[in-house]
Design an enzyme around this catalytic site. Structure first.
Site, PDB file in Angstrom:
ATOM      1  CE  LYS A   1       0.904  -4.144  -2.460  1.00  0.00           C
ATOM      2  NZ  LYS A   1       2.256  -3.630  -2.586  1.00  0.00           N
TER       3      LYS A   1
ATOM      4  CE  LYS B   1       9.319  -2.169   2.241  1.00  0.00           C
ATOM      5  NZ  LYS B   1       9.054  -2.778   0.950  1.00  0.00           N
TER       6      LYS B   1
ATOM      7  CE  LYS C   1       3.775   2.422   2.034  1.00  0.00           C
ATOM      8  NZ  LYS C   1       4.281   2.108   0.733  1.00  0.00           N
TER       9      LYS C   1
HETATM   10  P1  TYM Z   1       3.910  -0.774  -3.984  1.00  0.00           P
HETATM   11  O1  TYM Z   1       3.502  -2.156  -4.358  1.00  0.00           O
HETATM   12  O2  TYM Z   1       4.362  -0.526  -2.606  1.00  0.00           O
HETATM   13  O3  TYM Z   1       2.734   0.227  -4.270  1.00  0.00           O
HETATM   14  C1  TYM Z   1       2.131   0.297  -5.567  1.00  0.00           C
HETATM   15  C2  TYM Z   1       1.647   1.694  -5.863  1.00  0.00           C
HETATM   16  O4  TYM Z   1       0.703   2.101  -4.871  1.00  0.00           O
HETATM   17  C3  TYM Z   1       1.132   3.337  -4.284  1.00  0.00           C
HETATM   18  N1  TYM Z   1       0.741   3.290  -2.865  1.00  0.00           N
HETATM   19  C4  TYM Z   1       0.015   4.218  -2.274  1.00  0.00           C
HETATM   20  N2  TYM Z   1      -0.509   5.372  -2.729  1.00  0.00           N
HETATM   21  C5  TYM Z   1      -1.214   6.121  -1.854  1.00  0.00           C
HETATM   22  N3  TYM Z   1      -1.417   5.751  -0.557  1.00  0.00           N
HETATM   23  C6  TYM Z   1      -0.898   4.604  -0.072  1.00  0.00           C
HETATM   24  N4  TYM Z   1      -1.120   4.259   1.192  1.00  0.00           N
HETATM   25  C7  TYM Z   1      -0.144   3.771  -0.929  1.00  0.00           C
HETATM   26  N5  TYM Z   1       0.496   2.590  -0.777  1.00  0.00           N
HETATM   27  C8  TYM Z   1       1.048   2.306  -1.971  1.00  0.00           C
HETATM   28  C9  TYM Z   1       2.648   3.347  -4.452  1.00  0.00           C
HETATM   29  O5  TYM Z   1       3.151   4.655  -4.398  1.00  0.00           O
HETATM   30  C10 TYM Z   1       2.785   2.741  -5.824  1.00  0.00           C
HETATM   31  O6  TYM Z   1       2.528   3.716  -6.820  1.00  0.00           O
HETATM   32  N6  TYM Z   1       8.465  -0.323  -5.970  1.00  0.00           N
HETATM   33  C11 TYM Z   1       7.051  -0.209  -6.240  1.00  0.00           C
HETATM   34  C12 TYM Z   1       6.626  -1.084  -7.388  1.00  0.00           C
HETATM   35  C13 TYM Z   1       7.402  -0.848  -8.616  1.00  0.00           C
HETATM   36  C14 TYM Z   1       7.246   0.223  -9.541  1.00  0.00           C
HETATM   37  C15 TYM Z   1       8.228   0.009 -10.535  1.00  0.00           C
HETATM   38  C16 TYM Z   1       6.376   1.303  -9.592  1.00  0.00           C
HETATM   39  C17 TYM Z   1       8.420  -1.638  -9.054  1.00  0.00           C
HETATM   40  N7  TYM Z   1       8.911  -1.129 -10.213  1.00  0.00           N
HETATM   41  C18 TYM Z   1       8.364   0.886 -11.607  1.00  0.00           C
HETATM   42  C19 TYM Z   1       6.526   2.197 -10.680  1.00  0.00           C
HETATM   43  C20 TYM Z   1       7.496   1.975 -11.657  1.00  0.00           C
HETATM   44  C21 TYM Z   1       6.288  -0.602  -4.991  1.00  0.00           C
HETATM   45  O7  TYM Z   1       6.789  -1.266  -4.132  1.00  0.00           O
HETATM   46  O8  TYM Z   1       4.982  -0.222  -5.009  1.00  0.00           O
END
Ligand code: TYM
Length: 334
Positions: free
Chosen positions: A203, A119, A200
């Site tokens: 969003k 990023k 991947k």
């Molecule tokens: P975020 O918002 O990027 O994504 C949320 C969840 O979706 C999964 N994910 C995917 N899985 C499969 N294929 C994809 N293309 C894909 N894109 C996203 C991510 O692996 C995630 O499980 N930092 C985290 C949010 C967070 C969090 C936490 C998660 C903050 N604190 C504590 C678990 C525990 C994030 O940015 O996820």
């Protein structure tokens, strides 16, 4: 206070950033796992809004996306009677715990986070929060002494960091945190971008054609799937290294239908990519349109506010206790 069934002993926690309408990747990689796990685990599921502000956000849109994500959680089948659904910023102890952890996290360890490298390389003017974000994620996890953290593979390194931070803290100050395990299902590993299947599905993708969002209309979902990048050998075969586009579509079908990849390969032996893509589009639209119907029934309900208010109190109490314990162990006053 919400009571979990006595039979349920293990716990999970996970969150999603409200940095845009969530994608099919989030649904398959994270939400479907949460729904599957909700009968067996005490589940804490939150909206990671403080993570979203590590990159610039439009405040009006962010506010809308937060509420929309809560409604989508419910519409996807996350049961508010079985899960504690809450908004991260409603619980100030996450940030408080994060600061104490930051003061116990080596700079070098954070510099090695691949998501930060990726990023920050795209934008020279990034903010300090983007760098320290994995520590806030560790705070989210460690505040609740959970057993598992279900995430997609892209978040695995962050959960491993949380484990390292917890182990180091326990060693230095005495037993304070439970060490959680990362939990990744095979089909949820990674849903890839429809235009560039080596990346991947995200969003924040620059090309909207590559990403299916849970609030996209039916016509555009179908168009995106029919236009997905494939290859020229016209063979429906699961082979992520050599056929990433077709393998991604098979992976999506596996996750949404429960069929195995080889069952799908057999079903489509001798058929062309157009026929297969139409099938994928049918599977995806059926799932997403059901979610959207429930979403529209929920989004403006007072029930949603009631759930969030109640759960803010419950989670504040838990995280506050952890914060007070940490303060005490670290020698801070009171
Ligand atoms: P975020 O918002 O990027 O994504 C949320 C969840 O979706 C999964 N994910 C995917 N899985 C499969 N294929 C994809 N293309 C894909 N894109 C996203 C991510 O692996 C995630 O499980 N930092 C985290 C949010 C967070 C969090 C936490 C998660 C903050 N604190 C504590 C678990 C525990 C994030 O940015 O996820």
């Amino acid at each position: 206070m919400k009571e979990f069934s006595e039979k349920v002993t293990k716990s999970i926690l996970t969150g999603i950033q409200p940095s845009g309408v969530i994608t099919l990747g989030n649904y398959i990689g994270a939400i479907k796992q949460m729904v599957r796990m909700q009968d067996e685990f005490k589940s804490y599921i939150f909206i990671a809004d403080m993570h979203a502000i590590t990159v610039p956000q439009d405040p009006v849109k962010l506010h809308e996306n937060i509420r929309s994500l809560v409604a989508l959680y419910l519409a996807c089948g996350i049961d508010p009677d079985k899960n504690i659904i809450f908004i991260q910023s409603e619980n100030e102890y996450h940030a408080n715990i994060s600061w104490l952890l930051e003061c116990n996290t080596p700079f070098g360890e954070l510099s090695r986070m691949t998501q930060f490298k990726d990023k920050s390389s795209k934008n020279v003017n990034f903010y300090a929060g983007l760098f320290t974000y994995p520590v806030l994620m560790a705070a989210d996890i460690l505040a609740y002494d959970v057993d598992y953290v279900p995430v997609g593979i892209d978040q695995k390194q962050h959960v491993e960091l949380a484990r390292n931070i917890a182990e180091r803290f326990n060693k230095k100050y005495g037993d304070t945190f439970k060490i959680p395990d990362v939990y990744i299902t095979k089909e949820g590993t990674k849903v890839t971008d429809l235009v560039d299947p080596t990346k991947k599905m995200s969003k924040s993708s620059e090309n909207p054609k590559g990403t299916i969002r849970l609030l996209d209309d039916e016509a555009s979902i179908r168009k995106k799937i029919m236009g997905a990048t494939t290859d020229s050998d016209c063979l429906i075969k699961y082979d992520p290294d050599n056929k990433p586009g077709i393998s991604n579509l098979i992976n999506i079908c596996v996750a949404l239908t429960g069929k195995t990849a080889s069952e799908i390969e057999q079903e489509f032996t001798g058929k062309n990519y157009g026929e297969f893509k139409k099938y994928v589009a049918d599977v995806v639209t059926e799932e997403i349109l059901g979610i959207q119907k429930r979403y529209h029934e929920i989004i403006n309900s007072d029930e949603l506010d009631k759930i969030l208010d109640e759960n803010a109190c419950v989670t504040r109490e838990i995280a506050k206790n952890k914060f007070m314990l940490m303060k005490h162990k670290m020698g801070l006053y009171k």
